[in-house]
Design a protein around this motif. Structure first.
Motif, short mmCIF file in Angstrom:
data_model
loop_
_atom_site.label_atom_id
_atom_site.label_comp_id
_atom_site.label_asym_id
_atom_site.label_seq_id
_atom_site.Cartn_x
_atom_site.Cartn_y
_atom_site.Cartn_z
N LYS A 107 42.60 35.02 39.30
CA LYS A 107 43.33 36.15 38.75
C LYS A 107 42.56 36.79 37.60
O LYS A 107 41.88 36.10 36.83
CB LYS A 107 44.69 35.69 38.21
N PHE A 108 42.67 38.10 37.51
CA PHE A 108 42.21 38.80 36.31
C PHE A 108 43.22 38.60 35.20
O PHE A 108 44.37 38.21 35.44
CB PHE A 108 42.01 40.29 36.60
N PHE A 114 41.48 38.67 42.33
CA PHE A 114 40.05 38.79 42.63
C PHE A 114 39.87 38.55 44.13
O PHE A 114 40.26 37.51 44.66
CB PHE A 114 39.26 37.77 41.83
N SER A 178 37.94 44.13 36.20
CA SER A 178 39.19 44.46 36.89
C SER A 178 39.22 45.95 37.26
O SER A 178 39.23 46.81 36.38
CB SER A 178 40.39 44.16 35.98
N THR A 196 37.93 37.97 34.55
CA THR A 196 38.51 36.74 35.09
C THR A 196 38.10 35.54 34.25
O THR A 196 38.36 34.39 34.63
CB THR A 196 38.05 36.49 36.53
#
Length: 515
Positions: A107-108, A114, A178, A196
């Motif tokens: 995850k960002f 991602f 992102s 991330t």
């Protein structure tokens, strides 16, 4: 052709990354289980302009970038390419397709996912001429397209075999941002970065500090160990050092070697030296316009410099005289390259050949810090012996490199760290279209050699091409190589798990603090 991570194994069958004899002394490797929590305070160099990696050019920016973001692949302490956001990869038999399998569940910091589509978006952003990313020139010559195979698999379609790709994706061109945050923040993304990485951005107070905090949903479970990282902007290296001694910051790099003996005697501190040297210092100029378009003039100045005196006086005996643009210990280093020795009489003859029998005078721009001014004054005295006069003009350290890039500074000093592939530095500095070529240097044979070497995956076949290019570059003198410098970090003894990577960018993400 396949490349996968195997501990201690070189990348010869893959993209040919191989480092010889790197020793990381005083690394303070952790011997006990990490302790969680705490805030790491770092004394930082004051030249950061952006935290958008696709627009980053300043050295110090990468200190923070490696905490906020992940790269597609990483580097270990032996300068080998290892998995990061890509967990594995394969190179096709013809060398023109590299397929990456990605980490799942990443995850960002903004909560977005991602995926392979994100990788494609990032590379397309860099390659788009409208973006004007300085990283474009490292990818555009070879990358034709990025193809999404499935949500966790992405393929780089190459115009030609391209050995430097993996190493490039371990630094600025490989940082993954992102897409949602870029679209939301627009041109302000560089001041509000979202990645991330193990730490998420909190604030950037101009000329004061950057604050990051632990990202609780970081994909590499159990990391990071720290709760917070604060970069304190401290322009004066002497002040940074004092702050470590007084406990105001926990660690700083970029030490003045004159301070090292005293620091080594302080039981409250730990000193770490990078061995062998991973950076060179040099003089540079505009070789495409008068007066430094005269090769004889450049060679005269190169011959007049006593590099051993520079080492002894400025570096306290650490490091060694530089012979060319590659430091010892790398597989593409040429041990037979002698470079320019110290020969005052030969320098005088070259000066006459250049059309300056009665001497030469020119402005020399120097960063306004004690060690750079000492170097300039020592060089000033050496060159006066052949009747070359340097008129010193000091500039703010935070502005120095930007002025070089804008070609507003001509004769000045510089320094560069190595990259994990020879093309990473040689091509950006010495190819005619290299994005960091600020000297105007252009040599058709050098361009041909560097282009050809980049299409070959086997280091032993690449090596003679780089050796020839290094000899031509050194003789042409777009830079006067001065010293392979010793590099030190100083830290409180509570800082644990420190270790150098030969690009000299600290990876603070692995550190923890002893209570």
């Amino acid at each position: 052709m396949t490349t996968r991570r195997r501990p201690g194994r070189s990348m010869v069958r893959g993209l040919g990354l191989l480092l010889l004899g790197i020793a990381l002394t005083g690394s303070g490797e952790a011997q006990t289980p990490p302790i969680r929590g705490g805030t790491l305070r770092i004394g930082w160099i004051p030249d950061a302009k952006t935290l958008d990696p696709h627009f980053s050019v300043q050295f110090s920016e990468r200190y923070a970038l490696y905490l906020i973001f992940n790269t597609l692949v990483g580097l270990d302490k032996g300068f080998n390419v290892v998995p990061e956001l890509a967990r594995a990869w394969q190179v096709s038999p013809d060398g023109k397709r590299v397929t990456f399998q990605l980490q799942r569940g990443v995850k960002f910091h903004d909560g977005t996912d991602f995926t392979a589509e994100v990788v494609k978006w990032n590379i397309d952003r860099i390659l788009d001429p409208q973006t004007k990313s300085p990283q474009r020139s490292q990818l555009e010559p070879a990358v034709a397209a990025v193809t999404v195979v499935d949500p966790s698999t992405v393929a780089f379609e190459l115009k030609k075999p391209f050995a430097p790709l993996l190493a490039a994706l371990a630094e600025r061109p490989g940082f993954i941002v992102s897409p949602a945050a870029v679209k939301q923040s627009g041109p302000d993304f560089g001041r509000r970065p979202v990645g991330t990485g193990p730490f998420r951005f909190v604030e950037w107070v101009a000329d004061s500090q950057v604050t990051l905090e632990r990202f609780p949903d970081y994909w590499d479970r159990g990391k990071p160990y720290l709760d917070k990282v604060i970069f304190r902007v401290v322009p004066d290296p002497t002040v940074r050092l004092t702050m470590v001694r007084t406990g105001e910051v926990d660690i700083t790099t970029d030490l003045d070697t004159k301070d090292v003996p005293t620091l080594q005697a302080d039981p409250s501190l730990r000193i770490s030296e990078m061995r062998p040297a991973a950076r060179w210092t040099a003089l540079q100029w505009h070789v495409d316009e008068p007066p430094f378009n005269s090769k004889a003039l450049r060679q005269a100045i190169a011959l007049a410099i006593d590099r051993n005196e520079l080492k002894d006086v400025l570096l306290g005996g650490f490091g060694e005289p530089a012979r060319g643009p590659v430091v010892p210990g790398l597989w593409w280093f040429d041990p037979n390259l002698k470079g320019f020795g110290h020969d005052v009489e030969a320098a005088r003859k070259k000066l006459t050949e250049a059309g300056y029998p009665n001497g030469f005078r020119h402005k020399f721009v120097v960063e306004n810090t004690p060690q750079w001014i000492r170097q300039a004054e020592l060089l000033q005295g050496q060159l006066q012996k052949i009747n070359v006069t340097m008129d010193l003009e000091a500039v703010n350290t935070a502005d120095a490199y930007a002025l070089i890039v804008q070609r507003k500074t001509n004769w000045t000093h510089t320094r560069w760290t190595q990259r994990a592939d020879p093309a990473g530095l040689l091509s950006i500095l010495f190819q005619s279209k290299g994005f960091a070529n600020s000297t105007g240097y252009s040599n058709r044979r050098v361009d041909e050699l560097l282009d050809r070497a980049a299409t070959i995956y086997e280091p032993e076949r690449r090596k003679p091409l780089y050796h020839e290019a290094e000899r031509i570059i050194t003789d042409d003198v777009p830079y006067v190589f001065l010293n392979y410098t010793a590099e030190f970090a100083v830290m409180s003894r509570k800082v644990q798990n420190w270790g150098w990577i030969p690009d000299l960018i600290p990876r603070f993400r692995e550190l923890w603090l002893e209570r």
